[in-house]
Design a protein around this motif. Structure first.
Motif, PDB file in Angstrom:
ATOM      1  N   GLY A  23      -1.124  70.616  79.588  1.00 23.95           N
ATOM      2  CA  GLY A  23      -2.202  70.767  78.605  1.00 23.95           C
ATOM      3  C   GLY A  23      -1.654  71.435  77.359  1.00 23.95           C
ATOM      4  O   GLY A  23      -0.584  72.080  77.414  1.00 23.95           O
ATOM      5  N   SER A  24      -2.352  71.298  76.225  1.00 26.04           N
ATOM      6  CA  SER A  24      -1.826  71.998  75.050  1.00 26.04           C
ATOM      7  C   SER A  24      -2.012  73.505  75.179  1.00 26.04           C
ATOM      8  O   SER A  24      -1.319  74.276  74.530  1.00 26.04           O
ATOM      9  CB  SER A  24      -2.363  71.467  73.719  1.00 26.04           C
ATOM     10  OG  SER A  24      -3.620  70.937  73.838  1.00 26.04           O
ATOM     11  N   ASP A  25      -2.909  73.925  76.060  1.00 23.84           N
ATOM     12  CA  ASP A  25      -3.040  75.369  76.322  1.00 23.84           C
ATOM     13  C   ASP A  25      -1.684  75.977  76.698  1.00 23.84           C
ATOM     14  O   ASP A  25      -1.327  77.064  76.236  1.00 23.84           O
ATOM     15  CB  ASP A  25      -3.985  75.612  77.509  1.00 23.84           C
ATOM     16  CG  ASP A  25      -5.443  75.430  77.139  1.00 23.84           C
ATOM     17  OD1 ASP A  25      -5.757  75.377  75.940  1.00 23.84           O
ATOM     18  OD2 ASP A  25      -6.270  75.331  78.056  1.00 23.84           O
ATOM     19  N   PHE A  74     -10.714  77.358  67.870  1.00 26.84           N
ATOM     20  CA  PHE A  74     -10.493  77.239  69.308  1.00 26.84           C
ATOM     21  C   PHE A  74     -10.099  78.615  69.877  1.00 26.84           C
ATOM     22  O   PHE A  74      -9.132  79.237  69.402  1.00 26.84           O
ATOM     23  CB  PHE A  74      -9.402  76.198  69.544  1.00 26.84           C
ATOM     24  CG  PHE A  74      -9.037  75.990  70.979  1.00 26.84           C
ATOM     25  CD1 PHE A  74     -10.010  75.852  71.961  1.00 26.84           C
ATOM     26  CD2 PHE A  74      -7.700  75.908  71.355  1.00 26.84           C
ATOM     27  CE1 PHE A  74      -9.664  75.651  73.292  1.00 26.84           C
ATOM     28  CE2 PHE A  74      -7.341  75.698  72.675  1.00 26.84           C
ATOM     29  CZ  PHE A  74      -8.320  75.577  73.642  1.00 26.84           C
ATOM     30  N   TYR A 130      -6.337  80.273  71.014  1.00 30.83           N
ATOM     31  CA  TYR A 130      -5.278  80.797  70.123  1.00 30.83           C
ATOM     32  C   TYR A 130      -5.330  82.326  70.142  1.00 30.83           C
ATOM     33  O   TYR A 130      -4.321  82.998  70.338  1.00 30.83           O
ATOM     34  CB  TYR A 130      -5.459  80.339  68.672  1.00 30.83           C
ATOM     35  CG  TYR A 130      -5.619  78.863  68.439  1.00 30.83           C
ATOM     36  CD1 TYR A 130      -4.861  77.936  69.122  1.00 30.83           C
ATOM     37  CD2 TYR A 130      -6.525  78.394  67.478  1.00 30.83           C
ATOM     38  CE1 TYR A 130      -5.017  76.568  68.869  1.00 30.83           C
ATOM     39  CE2 TYR A 130      -6.674  77.045  67.221  1.00 30.83           C
ATOM     40  CZ  TYR A 130      -5.931  76.137  67.927  1.00 30.83           C
ATOM     41  OH  TYR A 130      -6.089  74.812  67.677  1.00 30.83           O
ATOM     42  N   ALA A 179      -6.738  73.978  63.588  1.00 30.91           N
ATOM     43  CA  ALA A 179      -7.203  72.851  64.409  1.00 30.91           C
ATOM     44  C   ALA A 179      -7.778  71.808  63.452  1.00 30.91           C
ATOM     45  O   ALA A 179      -8.623  72.121  62.618  1.00 30.91           O
ATOM     46  CB  ALA A 179      -8.256  73.328  65.393  1.00 30.91           C
ATOM     47  N   ASN A 182     -12.287  72.942  66.132  1.00 34.20           N
ATOM     48  CA  ASN A 182     -13.242  73.157  67.209  1.00 34.20           C
ATOM     49  C   ASN A 182     -13.708  74.613  67.091  1.00 34.20           C
ATOM     50  O   ASN A 182     -12.859  75.501  67.022  1.00 34.20           O
ATOM     51  CB  ASN A 182     -12.535  72.937  68.555  1.00 34.20           C
ATOM     52  CG  ASN A 182     -13.407  73.288  69.735  1.00 34.20           C
ATOM     53  OD1 ASN A 182     -14.617  73.388  69.627  1.00 34.20           O
ATOM     54  ND2 ASN A 182     -12.776  73.487  70.893  1.00 34.20           N
ATOM     55  N   ASP A 226      -3.198  71.495  65.018  1.00 34.82           N
ATOM     56  CA  ASP A 226      -3.603  71.086  66.359  1.00 34.82           C
ATOM     57  C   ASP A 226      -4.513  69.865  66.228  1.00 34.82           C
ATOM     58  O   ASP A 226      -5.674  69.982  65.832  1.00 34.82           O
ATOM     59  CB  ASP A 226      -4.317  72.266  67.032  1.00 34.82           C
ATOM     60  CG  ASP A 226      -4.714  71.958  68.467  1.00 34.82           C
ATOM     61  OD1 ASP A 226      -4.689  70.775  68.859  1.00 34.82           O
ATOM     62  OD2 ASP A 226      -5.059  72.905  69.195  1.00 34.82           O
ATOM     63  N   ALA A 273      -5.836  67.953  68.507  1.00 30.54           N
ATOM     64  CA  ALA A 273      -6.462  67.600  69.791  1.00 30.54           C
ATOM     65  C   ALA A 273      -7.533  66.527  69.600  1.00 30.54           C
ATOM     66  O   ALA A 273      -7.709  65.647  70.439  1.00 30.54           O
ATOM     67  CB  ALA A 273      -7.085  68.853  70.414  1.00 30.54           C
ATOM     68  N   TYR A 274      -8.250  66.601  68.467  1.00 29.57           N
ATOM     69  CA  TYR A 274      -9.339  65.647  68.205  1.00 29.57           C
ATOM     70  C   TYR A 274      -8.931  64.601  67.166  1.00 29.57           C
ATOM     71  O   TYR A 274      -9.778  63.889  66.626  1.00 29.57           O
ATOM     72  CB  TYR A 274     -10.607  66.404  67.751  1.00 29.57           C
ATOM     73  CG  TYR A 274     -11.021  67.429  68.771  1.00 29.57           C
ATOM     74  CD1 TYR A 274     -11.703  67.044  69.918  1.00 29.57           C
ATOM     75  CD2 TYR A 274     -10.682  68.768  68.633  1.00 29.57           C
ATOM     76  CE1 TYR A 274     -12.039  67.968  70.894  1.00 29.57           C
ATOM     77  CE2 TYR A 274     -10.999  69.707  69.600  1.00 29.57           C
ATOM     78  CZ  TYR A 274     -11.679  69.293  70.729  1.00 29.57           C
ATOM     79  OH  TYR A 274     -12.002  70.207  71.701  1.00 29.57           O
ATOM     80  N   THR A 330      -3.163  66.235  72.598  1.00 34.56           N
ATOM     81  CA  THR A 330      -3.505  66.349  74.016  1.00 34.56           C
ATOM     82  C   THR A 330      -4.121  65.047  74.494  1.00 34.56           C
ATOM     83  O   THR A 330      -4.722  64.305  73.701  1.00 34.56           O
ATOM     84  CB  THR A 330      -4.491  67.503  74.265  1.00 34.56           C
ATOM     85  OG1 THR A 330      -4.802  67.556  75.654  1.00 34.56           O
ATOM     86  CG2 THR A 330      -5.783  67.351  73.491  1.00 34.56           C
ATOM     87  N   SER A 361      -6.354  65.288  76.829  1.00 32.79           N
ATOM     88  CA  SER A 361      -7.597  65.758  77.444  1.00 32.79           C
ATOM     89  C   SER A 361      -8.846  65.155  76.798  1.00 32.79           C
ATOM     90  O   SER A 361      -9.857  64.970  77.459  1.00 32.79           O
ATOM     91  CB  SER A 361      -7.704  67.276  77.321  1.00 32.79           C
ATOM     92  OG  SER A 361      -6.680  67.906  78.026  1.00 32.79           O
ATOM     93  N   LYS A 362      -8.787  64.917  75.503  1.00 35.70           N
ATOM     94  CA  LYS A 362     -10.012  64.513  74.811  1.00 35.70           C
ATOM     95  C   LYS A 362     -10.196  62.995  74.795  1.00 35.70           C
ATOM     96  O   LYS A 362     -11.235  62.494  74.396  1.00 35.70           O
ATOM     97  CB  LYS A 362     -10.009  65.054  73.373  1.00 35.70           C
ATOM     98  CG  LYS A 362      -9.696  66.539  73.288  1.00 35.70           C
ATOM     99  CD  LYS A 362     -10.700  67.376  74.065  1.00 35.70           C
ATOM    100  CE  LYS A 362     -10.278  68.827  74.161  1.00 35.70           C
ATOM    101  NZ  LYS A 362     -11.184  69.583  75.031  1.00 35.70           N
ATOM    102  N   ARG A 411      -3.995  67.180  82.782  1.00 35.58           N
ATOM    103  CA  ARG A 411      -3.376  68.270  82.019  1.00 35.58           C
ATOM    104  C   ARG A 411      -2.067  67.801  81.382  1.00 35.58           C
ATOM    105  O   ARG A 411      -0.980  68.033  81.912  1.00 35.58           O
ATOM    106  CB  ARG A 411      -3.125  69.516  82.902  1.00 35.58           C
ATOM    107  CG  ARG A 411      -4.294  70.004  83.691  1.00 35.58           C
ATOM    108  CD  ARG A 411      -5.476  70.398  82.840  1.00 35.58           C
ATOM    109  NE  ARG A 411      -5.197  71.501  81.943  1.00 35.58           N
ATOM    110  CZ  ARG A 411      -5.451  71.466  80.637  1.00 35.58           C
ATOM    111  NH1 ARG A 411      -5.963  70.377  80.067  1.00 35.58           N
ATOM    112  NH2 ARG A 411      -5.206  72.513  79.886  1.00 35.58           N
TER     113      ARG A 411
END
Ligand SMILES: Cc1ncc(COP(=O)(O)O)c(C=O)c1O
Length: 358
Positions: free
Chosen positions: A85-87, A113, A116, A158, A162, A187, A189-190, A213, A215-216, A223
């Protein structure tokens, strides 16, 4: 024994990241893709898992997967790091960054987010939060922090952000990239829902780090996050990364799911269309103010008693994300774009609940 006496003060002062575990038929709280893969694509993915040698450690360098990602993103494999995951990638990045007053710390525009800030504090970094402006864009003069000599070591942007859903204005992002004497994490992610990216810049800007990621776009369960950055930085990140951070099942799935790009692209288009319809529905509701979104979710302000609305939605089988902080979000909810049916169920439930609050 006092267990807590042995724990870092930064950790003692934190709250664990809270995930609402309510079991709801319409789950719109976590910015997931509501669509499952077609049975044919799912079968191909599951078949890929049959060949995985479960008795062996995974490839510690995830070479096959990184080769596929390298082709997808058009950057050399040495610029790609895959993570749980990017986490995890955020955690690795913050683990290599200097701490203890040596540097300029971590800069965050807020709201953004949560991980961070949580991870930075846990790692002992000094965090500076700067509020976004009234349109949730970066405030004027944000890039001045480097010009004035405050020199943050890293900033997380981000893009889209988010939970606000918007992309910051490109001009302000570029100003930061030009001024920053530290790392700039963009980031994305979206990104698939905005169609906007800074990826073409990554090879010519050594301080730019892109996060992506899976995930989305439909694979939150496996992950798989991706960091794209300079080979010099990756060399350092690899010293901190645990040798087998990406399990073999995720690596195998990751390789195969890239064969189904067209199906995923169609799902992204459906989500974007659903987002626009949902936005219009929310705009029509009295006491509800949605904010424009480039992501797969919409943030909206609600003029009614927030707890009552949240519980009312839950009672009607709909889970959304509610924010207690920062103050600018205190009367806000975030709803993920669901399937057509889920969006309809959410709109009907919100209508109903709002009717009881007036
Ligand atoms: C901006 C942003 N980055 C990263 C993540 C985490 O992604 P992952 O599931 O890859 O850890 C999220 C999840 O909500 C997010 O909103």
């Amino acid at each position: 024994m006092d267990v807590r006496a042995l724990i870092k003060k930064e950790v003692l002062g934190q709250k664990a990241y809270a995930v609402d575990l309510s079991d709801c038929p319409v789950k719109l709280d976590a910015n997931e893709n509501p669509h499952r893969l077609s049975p044919a694509a799912a079968t191909v993915l599951h078949d890929a898992l049959r060949d995985v040698a479960l008795n062996r450690y995974p490839d510690p360098e995830a070479r096959t997967l990184r080769d596929r990602l390298s082709a997808l993103y058009g950057v050399p494999r040495e610029m790609i790091l895959a993570g749980n995951g990017s986490d995890e990638l955020i955690q690795i990045l913050l683990a290599v960054l200097r701490t203890g007053g040596e540097g300029g710390g971590v800069l965050l525009p807020v709201p953004t987010f949560a991980m961070y800030g949580i991870t930075a504090v846990n790692m002992g970094h000094r965090v500076t939060e700067v509020p976004l402006d009234g349109d949730f864009d970066l405030p004027d003069g944000f890039a001045g922090r480097w010009v004035k000599g405050e020199n943050p070591d890293i900033v997380f942007l981000a893009y889209p952000n988010n939970p606000t859903g918007n992309c910051f204005s490109r001009g302000k992002m570029e100003e930061i990239l030009d001024a920053a004497k530290g790392f700039v994490v963009v980031d994305e992610a979206y990104g698939p829902f905005s169609g906007k990216t800074f990826l073409p810049e990554v090879e010519r800007r050594e301080n730019l780090i892109i996060l992506r990621t899976f995930s989305k776009v439909g694979f939150a369960a496996i992950r798989l996050g991706v960091l794209i950055g300079s080979p010099v930085l990756l060399g350092e990140l690899n010293k901190v990364r645990l040798p087998y951070n990406l399990n073999a099942l995720t690596q195998a799935m990751g390789v195969r799911l890239l064969d189904h790009g067209e199906e995923l692209d169609r799902q992204v288009l459906a989500i974007v269309k659903g987002r626009e319809e949902l936005f219009r529905e929310l705009q029509k509701m009295e006491g509800i103010r949605p904010f424009p979104s480039d992501a797969n979710f919409i943030l909206f302000r609600c003029a009614y008693d927030k707890d009552r609305v949240y519980k009312g939605l839950l009672e009607r089988g709909v889970l959304v994300k509610s924010f207690a902080s920062p103050p600018v979000l205190r009367d806000c909810f975030r709803v993920s774009v669901g399937t057509e049916e889920e969006n309809r169920a959410f709109v009907a439930a919100l209508h109903d609940v709002v009717g009881t609050c007036r």
